[in-house]
Write an enzyme that holds these catalytic residues in place. Structure first.
Site, short mmCIF file in Angstrom:
data_model
loop_
_atom_site.label_atom_id
_atom_site.label_comp_id
_atom_site.label_asym_id
_atom_site.label_seq_id
_atom_site.Cartn_x
_atom_site.Cartn_y
_atom_site.Cartn_z
N HIS A 125 -20.88 -18.43 -12.77
CA HIS A 125 -21.68 -19.48 -13.09
C HIS A 125 -21.98 -19.21 -14.43
O HIS A 125 -22.11 -18.10 -14.95
CB HIS A 125 -22.96 -19.38 -12.11
CG HIS A 125 -23.92 -20.76 -12.13
ND1 HIS A 125 -24.90 -20.71 -13.22
CD2 HIS A 125 -23.80 -21.63 -11.48
CE1 HIS A 125 -25.51 -21.78 -12.92
NE2 HIS A 125 -24.72 -22.39 -11.93
N TYR A 126 -22.91 -20.22 -15.02
CA TYR A 126 -23.06 -20.02 -16.60
C TYR A 126 -24.43 -19.36 -16.75
O TYR A 126 -24.75 -18.63 -17.59
CB TYR A 126 -23.13 -21.19 -17.50
CG TYR A 126 -24.14 -22.47 -16.76
CD1 TYR A 126 -25.57 -22.11 -17.21
CD2 TYR A 126 -23.78 -23.27 -15.72
CE1 TYR A 126 -26.40 -23.17 -16.57
CE2 TYR A 126 -24.91 -23.96 -15.32
CZ TYR A 126 -26.06 -24.01 -15.63
OH TYR A 126 -26.74 -24.65 -15.17
N ARG A 127 -25.13 -19.22 -15.66
CA ARG A 127 -26.22 -18.38 -15.48
C ARG A 127 -26.20 -16.98 -15.42
O ARG A 127 -25.13 -16.69 -14.76
CB ARG A 127 -27.44 -19.00 -14.49
CG ARG A 127 -28.00 -20.29 -14.63
CD ARG A 127 -29.02 -20.66 -13.74
NE ARG A 127 -29.43 -22.01 -14.09
CZ ARG A 127 -29.79 -22.94 -13.20
NH1 ARG A 127 -29.65 -22.66 -12.00
NH2 ARG A 127 -30.12 -23.98 -13.47
#
Length: 200
Positions: A125-127
């Site tokens: 995920h980009y987080r």
């Protein structure tokens, strides 16, 4: 809901994305309760000779003391290391783009992953969950918790660093976060209403 968290730590010949090489990568996957799933992976990567020649002395001393420098000749390729980490991550995280990258100061690690292991980086995920951010907030808001946090034995090896990051997050969860199950919905809404930023 995907509750998996992918913990990755990298050791490099320095911090420059233009000059330095990735020389060790380790990964552990946890569930949302920070239970480690599987054995994890820890892989030494043989760097280009030029990266070793330009390694800053302080980094050379650190990797000599940890024993990592002596293992580099027997290291694998970046492609093989990425394949091994990705196989382990996929075993526990079935869907790409769902599990965040976790660790301490993981922005630097993510930069090297994006450069050298783009398929692995793209699976996450980009987080991020950065334990160092929680530590910085605890230092300001809960100094007693910060100054009594678990001692690190950091030997600057990737897998050991991940285990310490997970232990550190467990500590901060217990020491500074609201105990489970947290506030009820009405209380949470009342708190949220106090912190709404008006548009414009």
């Amino acid at each position: 809901m995907n509750d998996r968290m992918v913990w990755i730590d990298c050791e490099m010949t320095g911090l420059s994305l233009s000059d330095d090489a990735l020389i060790e990568v380790a990964a552990l996957v946890t569930d949302s309760e920070l239970n480690i799933l599987g054995e994890g992976v820890d892989i030494v990567i043989r760097p280009p000779e030029r990266a070793l020649e330009t390694m800053p002395e302080v980094v050379r001393e650190m990797h000599t003391a940890s024993g990592l420098l002596a293992e580099l000749d027997g290291g694998t390729t970046l492609a093989d290391a990425e394949a091994q980490v990705l196989a382990y991550v996929r075993e526990h995280v079935k869907e790409p783009g769902k599990a965040p990258l976790c660790g301490n100061s993981v922005g630097t690690d993510r930069g090297f992953l994006l450069r050298d292991m783009a398929t692995l980086e793209g699976y996450l995920h980009y987080r991020i969950v950065d334990v160092s951010s929680i530590k910085e907030l605890a230092r300001r808001w809960y100094p007693r918790a910060y100054f009594n946090s678990p001692e690190k034995n950091g030997n600057h090896r990737a897998l050991a660093d991940i285990r310490e990051s997970i232990a550190e997050l467990r500590y901060y969860r217990e020491a500074v976060f609201v105990p489970q199950p947290g506030p009820d919905s009405d209380t949470a809404r009342a708190i949220a209403a106090k912190h709404v930023v008006s548009a414009g």
